[in-house]
Each structure stands twice: as C-alpha cells, then as structure tokens.
Design an enzyme around this catalytic site. Structure first.
Site, PDB file in Angstrom:
ATOM      1  N   HIS A 341     -51.296 -51.385 -87.930  1.00  0.00           N
ATOM      2  CA  HIS A 341     -51.322 -49.972 -88.301  1.00  0.00           C
ATOM      3  C   HIS A 341     -51.676 -49.861 -89.783  1.00  0.00           C
ATOM      4  O   HIS A 341     -51.104 -50.578 -90.613  1.00  0.00           O
ATOM      5  CB  HIS A 341     -49.956 -49.344 -88.035  1.00  0.00           C
ATOM      6  CG  HIS A 341     -49.964 -47.854 -88.018  1.00  0.00           C
ATOM      7  ND1 HIS A 341     -50.151 -47.107 -89.158  1.00  0.00           N
ATOM      8  CD2 HIS A 341     -49.839 -46.969 -87.002  1.00  0.00           C
ATOM      9  CE1 HIS A 341     -50.122 -45.824 -88.834  1.00  0.00           C
ATOM     10  NE2 HIS A 341     -49.942 -45.711 -87.529  1.00  0.00           N
ATOM     11  N   ARG A 361     -51.439 -38.392 -92.039  1.00  0.00           N
ATOM     12  CA  ARG A 361     -52.873 -38.180 -92.327  1.00  0.00           C
ATOM     13  C   ARG A 361     -53.428 -36.993 -91.538  1.00  0.00           C
ATOM     14  O   ARG A 361     -54.304 -36.279 -92.002  1.00  0.00           O
ATOM     15  CB  ARG A 361     -53.664 -39.451 -92.004  1.00  0.00           C
ATOM     16  CG  ARG A 361     -53.420 -40.555 -93.034  1.00  0.00           C
ATOM     17  CD  ARG A 361     -54.097 -41.833 -92.631  1.00  0.00           C
ATOM     18  NE  ARG A 361     -53.361 -42.539 -91.592  1.00  0.00           N
ATOM     19  CZ  ARG A 361     -53.901 -43.155 -90.565  1.00  0.00           C
ATOM     20  NH1 ARG A 361     -55.216 -43.141 -90.412  1.00  0.00           N
ATOM     21  NH2 ARG A 361     -53.167 -43.781 -89.687  1.00  0.00           N
TER      22      ARG A 361
END
Length: 564
Positions: A341, A361
């Site tokens: 990740h 994000r």
C-alpha cells in the site's frame, strides 16, 4: 537534546521535531498554488499505461530481481515465489502424523461445517451456512474478529448509482489487476456487490449518508465511478461489529472456538477434506474436529514481511491457510506480486507501517516530495503509486528522512479541509485524526510522512466462482484465495470479496453436504506424503508451518559479546 517541540511527556513525543517542521515549510509554500490548480480543475496528470508499466518494472519491489526462488515441492513446483512464501510452503507439519492415529478415531467435535478463521469471510460464511440449516464451528487463532477485516478503513465497492453499473466495476477491477484476474470470479464479485450492500444495511451496518438518507459514495484509485461505501474511516470495525453480534444471536447453531488455530487438515478415504486438527494456544492441547465440509478463511500473509517491508496486517496474518491447503493439494494462483500500500505511516515510530487509508487521497490529499512539489496523481492504482514513491525517494532525491532514519514522502492532508471545509478531516477521518493527535500531530494542519507498506496478499488458493477448491470438501473465501484481484487489488474490493465469496461458500457448502459423498475415516496421509516429497526433493530444513504467530526479534537492544 530534546527541544520544546519534541519533549517527552508520559513516554510520548509531542509533535514533529524542529528538523521536520522546517521541511514542512516547503510543503506549505506550494500549497496555495496547488489549491488554486485543483479549484481550476487542473490535476497532476495520470501516467499512461506504458508509463505505468515502466515505473512498475523499474521500482515495484516484486519486479526487482532477487528475493525469490523456484519452489521445489507441491502442485506449484517450479514456480518462482518470494523467499518468505517458498519458506512457508517448503516446511514440515507442526505435528507428527503417526502420533495422531488413535486420536483421529475419537473426534473432540463433530459438526456440519468447520470454518477456519474468525474474520469477515468466516463470519459471512457462517451466517449463510446457518441460514441453510447447517451447524457450524468457527475456529479462530485469536479472538473472534481479530483480523484484517476489522482493520479496514476506506470502504467497500458496489455499483449501485444511476451512472454506474457492474459493467464499469468489472472493467475497473480487471484493469487494476492488469487483466491477470479470473474473469468468472470478477463477474461474480461485481454482479453480487449491490446485493451485499443491501444485506449489510439490513444487518445494521451504518454507512455514511447525506441529510436526505442517500449513501455518500467516493472514488478510489483506479476507479472510474463513485462507488465506495464507507463508515467514516472505520468501515471494517463497523461491519465486524454487526457480524459478531449476529453470530452471537445463534449460539445453538454457530459455536466459536477462540485461540484455536488449525495446524492441519484431515482427509477421509474418499480424498475429501473432512475436518482439521486444532491447537489451543492457551492450554497447548490439540483437538480433533470432524466436519462434513471445511471452509478456509484464514486471511493473508502480511506478517511474513515480504522483502523486509513493514505491514498493515493483524498479528495473526501468517499465511496459515496457504500452507495447510497447499499441503493437501490445492494450487496457488497470482502469487508473484504482493500489494504494497503506498501510504504506510513512517512517523511517529509508534505508528510505523500502519495504514493511511486511500480515502485520505480520495478526499484531496496529495503526494508531495521534499522540495514541496507534487510528483504523482493521488489516485493512481496502488502498485503504481507505491512505485512512484519508491522512485521519488531512491533516484530523485525527493524523500524526507524521519528522526528514526526511515524515509518517505509527504502526504499533504491539510489540503482536505481547504478543499472540503474546516472539520472534514476530523469528521471523515476521525480514527486517523485521533491516531496522530495522540502523538501531538494534527493532520488537518500538518502533512504525514508515508512510504509503501505490505498490505495484501493479492493471490492465494485457486477457487471457482462458488469458492470450491480442487479438493472435495474444501472451500475457501477471503484473502486466502487468489484470482479475484489478479496481480493488484483495487481499494474497496477486499471487503467486497470476503462478503461475495463468504456468502457463496455458505450457500454452496449446503448443496455439497446434502449430496452426502463423504467417508468416515479421518487421515493425515497427505501430510506423510508431503513430508516424503520434501525429503525426495532435497529440501533440508527444520522449518514448520503454519507459523501461527510471527517470530519477532527485538532489534533495538542487540546483545554483543562482552569484553573480557
């Protein structure tokens, strides 16, 4: 010497030290310009497919040479896998099969279905098996619910909006996996998704909704439509809360054995899986469970720390199901690439390796280098985003070094409140906000340092679209399986897959049991055969599997030989 900004209070560092606060100024200086660009709908360009493949092959940990070898034994013999995975598979059983011959004649438990694993996939399978009239035993390594499911933060995908459809969800999933996915599994995943959201809401899961009661859905990396259903940044805990409650509503039909991991599968004279040997971590005693079918739902392998990466995974994620099922003859698929990740925590040290959800994000945070410049689109697929961060640190001198000597890049979280209104970070990312606030860092006004962390297994046991393996009587669901996500999983598809395939195996296993094609004599013959194969192929090792718990060594205080 500790300064005012980094002084220790009750053992905890307060905020960023002065050297990092100085580096943050570069991020702050470019923030107004970046904010203006976004408001003008001008975003950092995404990489083309060719550019993405180039950065993957150059910087992704699993594309680099080294750290892997050819497997010497079993149905995947000859395949090249990570050293840590090959070590796991080229191991001996924890038990001596000969010592269990008499024990197998008198099982300690008998049930219709034995489910190995007490996370989300196991819980869903148990509820649907019970719904189909079956008695269930869940055997779980730690406490019921200790799993990667309960740690999930971002959301769960389902195409249930007017402008979306399973068609787009299918294409996104296949593209995210670089078209190495099993299309039949992806079809099942995406077609069942809306049904799963309905089922979860009916069970009591509280999804984020607007004032009119409509689901609030967001985008994720590599996704063309808004279809991410969330519950702040604690969707996994919310889902596991209601599933555990529902299981506890049916104690007569679903029995849960905690701290009791499986250490070997049992096979009968028809070559069907018919139970397992469990090991009680508290009493250190073995028990035998005889079952008409077994569902493997043991989760992933993050605690193997592939290539030395930290991990987001829970303490019991040691790939146990891979070792057990592989020894019984189930092939593995899509095991070449693990998922790193892109946003694992670098600082503070207490949070090292922990997940920063992709939702950060999605809400507007950007990747920023040490010079204060954006260097990648925030919603690139995870493997490409991770590769961009590694490139930025390794070759472009864009990395930020923390006081712990670990390095990473900035994730500019203050952009979220600037784009969506003050208080958004605290409301939408409440768990993450508190996690950093505890160490004196307010992520609504200061950025986070991040670097890729081992997050997901990607591949695993080969299954069909109903979760059946090639071995009669053995089904599987969740992260232990492979083929659904291909070589790279998209955000929100893991929570979805544990539900889709947990439900499917819960239904299908009842059909299998009603067919009644099972034997009576339990055996560990396949373990003896596997041991013989290890010897014949020249594997010289004292390793045993499953590992059960990671063997960590405290490295901060090494012991050196004393001078005489």
């Amino acid at each position: 010497m500790l300064t005012k900004e980094s002084k220790m209070v009750e053992g905890q560092a307060i905020g960023y030290p002065p050297e990092l606060k100085k580096l943050i100024r570069a991020v702050e200086q470019t923030r107004p310009e970046r904010l203006a660009r976004i408001k003008a709908n001008q975003h950092f360009p995404r990489l083309t497919r060719e550019e993405g493949e180039k950065v993957l092959k150059s910087y992704h940990p699993d594309y680099r040479p080294g750290g892997r070898r050819r497997l010497k034994v079993g149905v995947n013999k000859g395949e090249i896998l990570a050293d840590e995975v090959a070590d796991l598979l080229e191991s001996y059983s924890r038990i001596d099969p000969d010592a269990f011959d008499n024990r197998l004649k008198k099982p300690d438990y008998e049930t219709d279905v034995l489910i190995l694993g007490g996370g989300g996939a196991g819980a869903v399978a148990a509820l649907f098996a019970r719904q189909n009239g079956l008695r269930v035993v869940i055997a779980t390594k730690l406490r019921h619910g200790d799993s990667n499911t309960i740690m999930a933060e971002g959301g769960i995908q389902a195409a249930d909006r007017p402008a979306d459809s399973p068609y787009y969800h299918y294409l996104d999933t296949m593209g995210g996996g670089h078209f190495t996915n099993n299309p039949r599994l992806v079809k099942a995943l995406t077609m069942d998704a809306p049904l799963i959201i309905q089922w979860l809401e009916g069970l009591g899961v509280m999804f984020d909704k607007d004032n009119a009661g409509n689901m609030i859905e967001l985008k994720g990396g590599g996704i063309c439509r808004r279809r991410m259903h969330s519950s702040a940044d604690m969707i996994g805990a919310e889902i596991m809360r209601v599933q555990r409650d529902e299981i506890r509503n049916h104690p007569e039909e679903i029995q849960v054995l905690e701290f009791s991991p499986a250490v070997e599968l049992l096979i009968d004279e028809t070559k069907a899986v018919s139970g397992a040997v469990l090991y009680n971590l508290e009493t250190r005693e073995y028990s035998i469970v005889k079952a008409k079918a077994v569902i493997m739902a043991t989760g992933g392998f993050g605690r193997l720390h592939i290539q030395g990466f930290p991990t987001t995974n829970h303490y019991g994620a040691t790939g146990d199901g891979l070792a057990l099922a592989y020894r019984a003859g189930v092939p593995l698929v899509n095991m070449r690439y693990a998922q790193y990740h892109p946003t694992g925590t670098v600082f503070p040290e207490q949070n090292f390796g922990l997940l920063i959800t992709e939702k950060v994000r999605t809400l507007g945070a950007q990747f920023i280098n040490a010079r204060g410049r954006e260097f990648a689109h925030p919603l690139e697929p995870r493997d490409i985003a991770s590769s961009c961060i590694i490139r930025e640190c390794a070759e472009k001198s864009g990395g930020v070094t923390a006081p712990t000597s670990h390095y990473g890049v900035w994730l500019d979280t203050p952009m979220i409140d600037l784009l969506r209104g003050k208080g958004t970070v605290e409301k939408e990312l409440s768990a993450k906000y508190l996690q950093f606030k505890r160490y004196g860092i307010d992520i609504s006004i200061e950025p986070i340092i991040v670097y890729p962390t081992l997050h997901y297994q990607n591949g695993g046991l080969e299954i069909d679209e109903w979760g059946a393996t090639r071995i009669s009587g053995l089904f599987a669901a969740g992260e232990v399986t492979g083929g659904i996500h291909g070589d790279n999983r998209l955000m929100g598809n893991s929570l979805l897959d544990i539900h889709v395939f947990g439900r499917r195996v819960g239904v299908k296993v009842s059909e299998f049991i009603k067919a009644g094609k099972k034997g009576n004599r339990l055996s560990l013959g396949h373990v003896r055969s596997y041991h013989d194969s290890l010897i014949k192929t020249g594997v010289k090792t004292k390793r045993v599997a499953p590992i059960l718990l990671p063997d960590y060594v405290h490295r901060s205080a090494p012991v050196y030989p004393r001078k005489s």
